[in-house]
Design an enzyme around this catalytic site. Sequence first.
Site, mmCIF file in Angstrom:
data_model
loop_
_atom_site.group_PDB
_atom_site.id
_atom_site.type_symbol
_atom_site.label_atom_id
_atom_site.label_comp_id
_atom_site.label_asym_id
_atom_site.label_seq_id
_atom_site.Cartn_x
_atom_site.Cartn_y
_atom_site.Cartn_z
ATOM 1 C CG HIS A 1 17.042 -38.569 82.046
ATOM 2 N ND1 HIS A 1 16.249 -38.929 83.116
ATOM 3 C CD2 HIS A 1 16.286 -37.727 81.293
ATOM 4 C CE1 HIS A 1 15.071 -38.347 83.001
ATOM 5 N NE2 HIS A 1 15.063 -37.598 81.921
ATOM 6 C CG HIS B 1 15.158 -35.366 78.766
ATOM 7 N ND1 HIS B 1 14.417 -36.519 78.737
ATOM 8 C CD2 HIS B 1 15.657 -35.226 77.504
ATOM 9 C CE1 HIS B 1 14.455 -37.047 77.523
ATOM 10 N NE2 HIS B 1 15.213 -36.283 76.760
ATOM 11 C CG ASP C 1 8.266 -42.130 84.011
ATOM 12 O OD1 ASP C 1 7.406 -41.232 84.133
ATOM 13 O OD2 ASP C 1 8.884 -42.345 82.942
ATOM 14 C CB ALA D 1 18.156 -30.213 70.636
ATOM 15 C CG HIS E 1 7.783 -41.042 79.728
ATOM 16 N ND1 HIS E 1 8.511 -40.709 80.835
ATOM 17 C CD2 HIS E 1 7.886 -39.990 78.872
ATOM 18 C CE1 HIS E 1 9.023 -39.498 80.679
ATOM 19 N NE2 HIS E 1 8.659 -39.029 79.486
#
Lengths: 561, 561
Positions: B84, B86, B205, B242, B377
């Site tokens: 992803h 980030h 994760d 953002a 998460h």
Amino acid sequence: MSHAHPELRTPPALPSGGLRVTALGGLGEIGRNMTVFEHAGKLLIVDCGVLFPEEHQPGIDVILPDFTSIRDRLDDIEAIVLTHGHEDHIGGVPYLLRERRDIPLVGSKLTLAFIDAKLREHRIKPVTHEVREGDDVAFGPFDCEFLAVNHSIPDALAVAVRTDAGLVLHTGDFKMDQFPLDRRITDLRGFARLGEEGVDLFLTDSTNAEVPGFTMSEGELVPAIETVFRTAPRRVIVSSFASHVHRIQQVLDTAHAHGRKVAFVGRSMVRNMGIARDLGYLDVPPGLVVDMKVLEKLPADKVCLVCTGSQGEPMAALSRMANRDHVIRITEGDTVLLASSLIPGNENAIYRVINELTRWGANVVHKGNAKVHVSGHASAGELVYCYNIVRPRNVMPVHGEVRHLKANADLAIRTGVDPERVVLAEDGVVVDLVDGRATITGKVPAGNVYVDGMTVGGATEAHLKDRRNLAQEGVITVVAIVDADSGTLAEPPDFLARGFVHDERTFDAVVPLVEKALAKAAEEGVGGATQLEQLIARAVGSWAHKTYRRSPMIIPIVIDA
Amino acid sequence: MSHAHPELRTPPALPSGGLRVTALGGLGEIGRNMTVFEHAGKLLIVDCGVLFPEEHQPGIDVILPDFTSIRDRLDDIEAIVLTHGHEDHIGGVPYLLRERRDIPLVGSKLTLAFIDAKLREHRIKPVTHEVREGDDVAFGPFDCEFLAVNHSIPDALAVAVRTDAGLVLHTGDFKMDQFPLDRRITDLRGFARLGEEGVDLFLTDSTNAEVPGFTMSEGELVPAIETVFRTAPRRVIVSSFASHVHRIQQVLDTAHAHGRKVAFVGRSMVRNMGIARDLGYLDVPPGLVVDMKVLEKLPADKVCLVCTGSQGEPMAALSRMANRDHVIRITEGDTVLLASSLIPGNENAIYRVINELTRWGANVVHKGNAKVHVSGHASAGELVYCYNIVRPRNVMPVHGEVRHLKANADLAIRTGVDPERVVLAEDGVVVDLVDGRATITGKVPAGNVYVDGMTVGGATEAHLKDRRNLAQEGVITVVAIVDADSGTLAEPPDFLARGFVHDERTFDAVVPLVEKALAKAAEEGVGGATQLEQLIARAVGSWAHKTYRRSPMIIPIVIDA
């Protein structure tokens, strides 16, 4: 809501019969709580604490309130009332007593024992006046009544101050646990009685004013603590605040119930638990607490250690255990219980300790994964009860950052207090209670007074700015030996850098730039070490920024050859 | 549980048919996630992110994974899969591409758009390969299947990697919001199907593994956001991450429903929302988003600003507003909504911003006083579901500090995974999947690589130690002009101090000590600038410690006269 105007000045003289209230600390921060009351030419001080520095204040030990506004009136001080024994309420006392040794300290038995221990380290023997809840004592024109409040340290007091100007109630730090371990609850009946009489000004703890609902009871931690002791296969190591007598009491009781022996580890833990035990605030079953030497010989599942360091303080016992720099070595199967809060700003340090302990094989139980901490401060729900019971005429939120004070003020207004009579003051803002109305009338100095090693008040914001700069960017010292006649370099300049990333050749590139700057200066007849130093600093600084996007501190030294 | 032994060394060669898994980042910290898979002589990389520095790493911009172990095998890399968009998953890509520009980047449409925008700043045009959930693509010997997962950024993917060694499932960052805004839920049916097939190694994760229960749905923030817009008397200023497209979507929808116009403020917010809108991830009602110039002319209660700075970053829009250093000036009655988390370590900075905003009269709504943020998460409850659905043969927790990895490992074991097959690895630890069994076989370098201005990897722990020292204690430069013949001072030494508290007379006291040290050296025939410098540093250092309890950095400079 009555705000403090940014351009406030020294207030006019207090009208006769009025009461002046000036917080020199605690309004705009969590810490260094100190409120000065003035009436009929005399002063009464409530609390005198320290503030712990944040990450943008490197090297600072603690921060004191600014005593400037009371320095020439030390003889007018009738007493310092200490509401309880936490550092942010008593830590500044030694520094104030350095200025006048015989100011009487007024407080409960445990509070005085804690300040006495602290003053012994400063080699000061204080004048003390012990009080307890229900007592009513006059200090000059200040008639003080003390009320029990419940907090995260035993024996905390609120104080009601009666003068000709009216009745003021100052809660100190408090919460309203209805089932505290010592059954000593916050005296709401007393608050109600004062409310009936008429409270002209109410100063209340804002710390948790943003937190909705009610703070849990200390007793609600029983299941989590019990689980730790029931399931721990080997040693249990508990860290908590060294003044949190009731939290430690719960740990001792649970250890006892599970047949474990306990040793205290860490200077302040040993000292405070000794005091609390001697004075009857900590109830230690016979034989439970033993010496480390005895404990070491017991099987691991019969052992409990109670130590300092719950905030990740690098020199405290727990951090040193985590870093294998302590006689107690963490091993696989140990259980570590952090029965404490995560004070904002300390999280990273605490988590580093937790990670290291985990790495050594410990099972770490903390606020993030179990119910092992409750706050010592009243939440919004409790504060609303207080406002409705006291129904004060004027309100001045204390003990908090701006956001906490504002949240507390909003609560007062929601309970019906006239918004015009809710005073949102900050440190140094002078509030006068005259004819039953509290208004802001001026401002006195209330900046940060930094304790920095042995110096008090010497470190300034400029020093801290330099330190932050040094930390971010490092420092380059440039030594240039300049021919006094020609004004040019006698030999290539020498560069000494620390904290700035460089190798042997890094500065080669800047030498011609320095030479060029000096040659130009010589051509233009610019001379004098100071001016040449400025030129060098500019040349090296702009090179560093252009080449490395860094702005190291440049220390230029020009020596005439 | 299989632990990493502290004395691990370079692993032996990977047995043929085996799969080697080495995390170069993300195991021992929240950030710089990067996992390297090796099979049949080829490499596949999943994610390549940055870590943001903590307060003990001053001056550092970002921290990269250490590429040492793959540097001489760059040509073996088949692809970098980006789960992803980030920073902690893509931020390191420009630095790896500097070493080999044409490594294919594999990711979803939005992820590739974000990395492409970043690479443009680094003037790199990448080779990309867009995939979406359901796709099955082979990169060399790595057969990759992509599955939808839900996270705090749209279009996140998990990746299943099939090789001859078995099936590996890597979740990336994820949670299991059952009602996400885009209805794109984590593909548990896919997880179940892979589980039926047999997952040999499951990498999950760990970020929220310590948090009991389930992460709330993004939709549960509606009431709090709605309340802000319903009750705000004047402007609404929202700050969030953002990249959190769905959070911003909620804000836009609510602003629209309440008849407010919106402008984006802050470079990354403008850029990302532009990308998200262009690609169809952000649904902007026509006419809702307007230019600042248009917005400024509207009545305050028709205005909504969406800006950067929710983590208190000093240069971002919100901090600058709080410090009156921005064209947008906060005034009485403004409402500021921080729809974001408080990342540990940032709290003090964020609270400083909140306090300043409050001081200017804003009503600040944040995570501490309202339900305005949910995590991205999976909490412990969700992870347990995953383990029970996948029933993996081996487990390797990823993405977390040691405490998180350990908590995640414990969850796996509780669901019935054989403790011997739960691998608790850290950065650089080499895990080999051979014959269906994952074991730790060695360790490769995985230290912090610091980006410091324009230098990458130049800053060392020694530099950071110097910087921390400089910050805590300051620096004293001592210039001593020494007579070459006698070895004694030609004139009194000069002292230049920064960050060390001093006045004009402070150093008078140390001059005789320096003189004495040099005289003694001359007497004993000790000479040479380096030795004299050491003597001076020692004399000044011990004076500072004795007199001030401080340990400034001493930079001694001896010049022969």
